[in-house]
Design a protein around this motif. Structure first.
Motif, PDB file in Angstrom:
ATOM      1  N   PRO A 178       0.862  -1.192   0.000  1.00  0.00           N
ATOM      2  CA  PRO A 178       0.000   0.000   0.000  1.00  0.00           C
ATOM      3  C   PRO A 178       0.893   1.235   0.000  1.00  0.00           C
ATOM      4  O   PRO A 178       1.756   1.380   0.863  1.00  0.00           O
ATOM      5  CB  PRO A 178      -0.802  -0.134   1.292  1.00  0.00           C
ATOM      6  N   ASN A 179       0.721   2.072  -0.984  1.00  0.00           N
ATOM      7  CA  ASN A 179       1.663   3.162  -1.216  1.00  0.00           C
ATOM      8  C   ASN A 179       1.097   4.511  -0.770  1.00  0.00           C
ATOM      9  O   ASN A 179       1.429   5.005   0.292  1.00  0.00           O
ATOM     10  CB  ASN A 179       2.043   3.183  -2.692  1.00  0.00           C
ATOM     11  N   ASP A 180       0.224   5.070  -1.573  1.00  0.00           N
ATOM     12  CA  ASP A 180      -0.436   6.318  -1.195  1.00  0.00           C
ATOM     13  C   ASP A 180      -1.907   6.011  -0.935  1.00  0.00           C
ATOM     14  O   ASP A 180      -2.457   5.050  -1.478  1.00  0.00           O
ATOM     15  CB  ASP A 180      -0.287   7.358  -2.301  1.00  0.00           C
ATOM     16  N   ILE A 181      -2.549   6.825  -0.098  1.00  0.00           N
ATOM     17  CA  ILE A 181      -3.957   6.626   0.213  1.00  0.00           C
ATOM     18  C   ILE A 181      -4.720   7.932   0.052  1.00  0.00           C
ATOM     19  O   ILE A 181      -4.180   9.020   0.207  1.00  0.00           O
ATOM     20  CB  ILE A 181      -4.172   6.054   1.640  1.00  0.00           C
ATOM     21  N   ALA A 182      -5.999   7.790  -0.280  1.00  0.00           N
ATOM     22  CA  ALA A 182      -6.942   8.906  -0.348  1.00  0.00           C
ATOM     23  C   ALA A 182      -8.141   8.532   0.506  1.00  0.00           C
ATOM     24  O   ALA A 182      -8.377   7.349   0.779  1.00  0.00           O
ATOM     25  CB  ALA A 182      -7.363   9.179  -1.779  1.00  0.00           C
ATOM     26  N   ILE A 183      -8.898   9.531   0.927  1.00  0.00           N
ATOM     27  CA  ILE A 183     -10.039   9.251   1.797  1.00  0.00           C
ATOM     28  C   ILE A 183     -11.203  10.168   1.433  1.00  0.00           C
ATOM     29  O   ILE A 183     -11.009  11.354   1.140  1.00  0.00           O
ATOM     30  CB  ILE A 183      -9.648   9.400   3.285  1.00  0.00           C
ATOM     31  N   SER A 184     -12.403   9.613   1.430  1.00  0.00           N
ATOM     32  CA  SER A 184     -13.599  10.394   1.132  1.00  0.00           C
ATOM     33  C   SER A 184     -14.131  11.028   2.412  1.00  0.00           C
ATOM     34  O   SER A 184     -13.675  10.716   3.518  1.00  0.00           O
ATOM     35  CB  SER A 184     -14.676   9.492   0.516  1.00  0.00           C
ATOM     36  N   ALA A 185     -15.117  11.895   2.261  1.00  0.00           N
ATOM     37  CA  ALA A 185     -15.697  12.573   3.425  1.00  0.00           C
ATOM     38  C   ALA A 185     -16.376  11.594   4.377  1.00  0.00           C
ATOM     39  O   ALA A 185     -16.500  11.876   5.573  1.00  0.00           O
ATOM     40  CB  ALA A 185     -16.687  13.637   2.971  1.00  0.00           C
ATOM     41  N   ASN A 186     -16.820  10.443   3.867  1.00  0.00           N
ATOM     42  CA  ASN A 186     -17.450   9.435   4.725  1.00  0.00           C
ATOM     43  C   ASN A 186     -16.492   8.303   5.090  1.00  0.00           C
ATOM     44  O   ASN A 186     -16.920   7.199   5.418  1.00  0.00           O
ATOM     45  CB  ASN A 186     -18.723   8.893   4.083  1.00  0.00           C
ATOM     46  N   GLU A 246       9.558  21.093   1.656  1.00  0.00           N
ATOM     47  CA  GLU A 246       9.474  22.457   1.149  1.00  0.00           C
ATOM     48  C   GLU A 246       8.042  22.969   1.295  1.00  0.00           C
ATOM     49  O   GLU A 246       7.097  22.180   1.396  1.00  0.00           O
ATOM     50  CB  GLU A 246       9.915  22.517  -0.311  1.00  0.00           C
ATOM     51  N   ALA A 247       7.895  24.273   1.305  1.00  0.00           N
ATOM     52  CA  ALA A 247       6.571  24.897   1.446  1.00  0.00           C
ATOM     53  C   ALA A 247       6.469  26.084   0.503  1.00  0.00           C
ATOM     54  O   ALA A 247       7.459  26.775   0.243  1.00  0.00           O
ATOM     55  CB  ALA A 247       6.341  25.346   2.889  1.00  0.00           C
ATOM     56  N   LEU A 248       5.274  26.308   0.002  1.00  0.00           N
ATOM     57  CA  LEU A 248       4.986  27.487  -0.815  1.00  0.00           C
ATOM     58  C   LEU A 248       3.504  27.809  -0.696  1.00  0.00           C
ATOM     59  O   LEU A 248       2.715  26.975  -0.248  1.00  0.00           O
ATOM     60  CB  LEU A 248       5.370  27.283  -2.280  1.00  0.00           C
ATOM     61  N   GLU A 249       3.131  29.021  -1.060  1.00  0.00           N
ATOM     62  CA  GLU A 249       1.745  29.456  -0.927  1.00  0.00           C
ATOM     63  C   GLU A 249       0.988  29.225  -2.227  1.00  0.00           C
ATOM     64  O   GLU A 249       1.441  29.620  -3.297  1.00  0.00           O
ATOM     65  CB  GLU A 249       1.685  30.935  -0.535  1.00  0.00           C
ATOM     66  N   ALA A 250      -0.170  28.570  -2.115  1.00  0.00           N
ATOM     67  CA  ALA A 250      -1.034  28.313  -3.264  1.00  0.00           C
ATOM     68  C   ALA A 250      -2.122  29.384  -3.349  1.00  0.00           C
ATOM     69  O   ALA A 250      -2.361  30.130  -2.398  1.00  0.00           O
ATOM     70  CB  ALA A 250      -1.657  26.929  -3.156  1.00  0.00           C
ATOM     71  N   GLU A 251      -2.794  29.421  -4.473  1.00  0.00           N
ATOM     72  CA  GLU A 251      -3.842  30.423  -4.674  1.00  0.00           C
ATOM     73  C   GLU A 251      -5.097  30.097  -3.873  1.00  0.00           C
ATOM     74  O   GLU A 251      -5.788  31.003  -3.392  1.00  0.00           O
ATOM     75  CB  GLU A 251      -4.189  30.505  -6.159  1.00  0.00           C
ATOM     76  N   TYR A 252      -5.388  28.799  -3.730  1.00  0.00           N
ATOM     77  CA  TYR A 252      -6.611  28.366  -3.056  1.00  0.00           C
ATOM     78  C   TYR A 252      -6.269  27.393  -1.927  1.00  0.00           C
ATOM     79  O   TYR A 252      -5.230  26.739  -1.961  1.00  0.00           O
ATOM     80  CB  TYR A 252      -7.546  27.658  -4.043  1.00  0.00           C
ATOM     81  N   PRO A 253      -7.138  27.266  -0.936  1.00  0.00           N
ATOM     82  CA  PRO A 253      -6.938  26.246   0.116  1.00  0.00           C
ATOM     83  C   PRO A 253      -7.161  24.845  -0.432  1.00  0.00           C
ATOM     84  O   PRO A 253      -7.757  24.661  -1.511  1.00  0.00           O
ATOM     85  CB  PRO A 253      -7.979  26.603   1.174  1.00  0.00           C
ATOM     86  N   GLY A 254      -6.705  23.860   0.295  1.00  0.00           N
ATOM     87  CA  GLY A 254      -6.845  22.480  -0.136  1.00  0.00           C
ATOM     88  C   GLY A 254      -8.211  21.899   0.193  1.00  0.00           C
ATOM     89  O   GLY A 254      -8.931  22.383   1.063  1.00  0.00           O
ATOM     90  N   ARG A 255      -8.555  20.835  -0.503  1.00  0.00           N
ATOM     91  CA  ARG A 255      -9.817  20.129  -0.284  1.00  0.00           C
ATOM     92  C   ARG A 255      -9.948  19.647   1.163  1.00  0.00           C
ATOM     93  O   ARG A 255     -10.997  19.833   1.792  1.00  0.00           O
ATOM     94  CB  ARG A 255      -9.906  18.936  -1.237  1.00  0.00           C
ATOM     95  N   ALA A 256      -8.891  19.029   1.693  1.00  0.00           N
ATOM     96  CA  ALA A 256      -8.949  18.478   3.040  1.00  0.00           C
ATOM     97  C   ALA A 256      -9.158  19.567   4.076  1.00  0.00           C
ATOM     98  O   ALA A 256      -9.872  19.377   5.063  1.00  0.00           O
ATOM     99  CB  ALA A 256      -7.672  17.685   3.342  1.00  0.00           C
ATOM    100  N   VAL A 259     -10.794  22.409   3.649  1.00  0.00           N
ATOM    101  CA  VAL A 259     -12.191  22.843   3.568  1.00  0.00           C
ATOM    102  C   VAL A 259     -13.112  21.832   4.243  1.00  0.00           C
ATOM    103  O   VAL A 259     -14.034  22.204   4.980  1.00  0.00           O
ATOM    104  CB  VAL A 259     -12.594  23.065   2.097  1.00  0.00           C
ATOM    105  N   LEU A 260     -12.869  20.528   4.020  1.00  0.00           N
ATOM    106  CA  LEU A 260     -13.702  19.505   4.646  1.00  0.00           C
ATOM    107  C   LEU A 260     -13.609  19.507   6.159  1.00  0.00           C
ATOM    108  O   LEU A 260     -14.562  19.155   6.844  1.00  0.00           O
ATOM    109  CB  LEU A 260     -13.279  18.118   4.122  1.00  0.00           C
ATOM    110  N   SER A 261     -12.455  19.922   6.689  1.00  0.00           N
ATOM    111  CA  SER A 261     -12.253  19.871   8.144  1.00  0.00           C
ATOM    112  C   SER A 261     -12.871  21.043   8.872  1.00  0.00           C
ATOM    113  O   SER A 261     -12.930  21.054  10.105  1.00  0.00           O
ATOM    114  CB  SER A 261     -10.740  19.835   8.457  1.00  0.00           C
ATOM    115  N   GLN A 262     -13.340  22.054   8.135  1.00  0.00           N
ATOM    116  CA  GLN A 262     -13.886  23.260   8.783  1.00  0.00           C
ATOM    117  C   GLN A 262     -15.321  23.034   9.263  1.00  0.00           C
ATOM    118  O   GLN A 262     -16.051  22.221   8.728  1.00  0.00           O
ATOM    119  CB  GLN A 262     -13.826  24.445   7.829  1.00  0.00           C
TER     120      GLN A 262
END
Length: 289
Positions: free
Chosen positions: A118-126, A274-284, A286-289
């Motif tokens: 198992p390499n990378d994982i993704a998770i849905s809101a449920n 490394e870190a940099l500033e993106a134009e929009y917030p990430g999906r995760a 937004v879901l956590s708010q």
């Protein structure tokens, strides 16, 4: 048919964003992977100082050991579920591990010996988990799905070298890339979270592919291993822009920070983040708010 734009086109224009080191080179091993941010602004990544660990980095870049995984386990992808538990793709143990953040106790959510790793994982809101499962030696891979209780389902075998994976911002699709073949596939998710209707979403001409994340607008951010870049692809499958990095070997990425717009990128050969500033917030975020 989705647009299939070449990487040479994506390289022609870069963003003005400049990456910086969140943690210094060598803080993590060359196995640094799986960044994920919590609500308090801390960032977690695997293989802090040595393999088989998870490190925690605060907003000021101070890094420390958070947890040592059980003997024989080495983490790769990380995600938080809706209950605030940390999920770990344990590629040597063929497990999806679950960590209670308050006690730092580690348990096995799912175990499947038929997984190469198992390499990378993704998770849905449920809390349905999807895992890429590459077989690097044979340039092939599989795709798995895990219920919140740990029930395991093989979605597809005989794929290319599966690696980066992400659920779309609107929860309607699952993106899966194949590193060696340089392809991104898109599956439609049904009401129960099962992926189907696989279609080619984007094709690159060069460099490997690794981790992926979506922002709040549905754009897909793709780590281009060897290119030192993050490619940003629109929900329509069109190249938007390229974010340039200091190092050449990004393995994965995550959104975090106070506004959810800081993009954290793990860098393999540097053992840095490394870190940099993106134009929009990430999906995760937004879901956590």
């Amino acid at each position: 048919m989705f647009a299939m734009l070449c990487a040479l086109c994506a390289m022609s224009t870069t963003s003005l964003a400049q990456s910086r080191d969140l943690v210094a080179e060598g803080t993590f091993t060359q196995g640094v992977e799986g960044p994920v941010a919590d609500k308090a602004g801390n960032l977690y990544a695997v293989n802090f100082a040595e393999q088989g660990t998870i490190g925690r980095v605060d907003a000021q870049g101070n890094a420390e050991l958070f947890v040592r995984l059980p003997e024989g386990s080495v983490g790769n992808g990380l995600r938080f579920n809706s209950r605030g538990q940390l999920l770990v793709a344990d590629y040597t143990g063929h497990n999806i591990l679950l960590i209670e953040m308050d006690t730092r106790t580690v348990s096995v959510l799912a175990h499947q010996l038929q997984m190469h790793q198992p390499n990378d994982i993704a998770i849905s809101a449920n809390d349905i988990v999807y895992a890429s499962d590459p077989d690097w030696a044979n340039n092939s891979g599989q795709l798995w799905m895990f219920s919140p209780s740990g029930e395991v389902t093989l979605i597809e075998s005989g794929m290319g070298t599966t690696n980066g994976i992400e659920v779309s911002t609107d929860e309607q699709y699952l993106y899966v890339n194949e590193s060696v073949q340089r392809r991104i596939w898109r599956y439609r998710l049904d009401k129960t979270g099962v992926p189907s209707g696989k279609q080619l979403f984007y094709q690159f001409d060069d460099f490997g592919l690794d981790g992926m994340r979506c922002d709040s607008q549905g754009n897909l951010y793709v780590a281009r291993y060897g290119a030192g870049q993050i490619a940003v692809i629109s929900p329509q499958g069109e190249w938007v822009k390229t974010l340039t990095l200091k190092g050449q070997h990004p393995t994965n990425l995550a959104f975090g920070g106070e506004q959810g717009r800081t993009l954290y990128v793990t860098m393999q050969q540097r053992g840095a983040i490394e870190a940099l500033e993106a134009e929009y917030p990430g999906r995760a975020f937004v879901l956590s708010q």
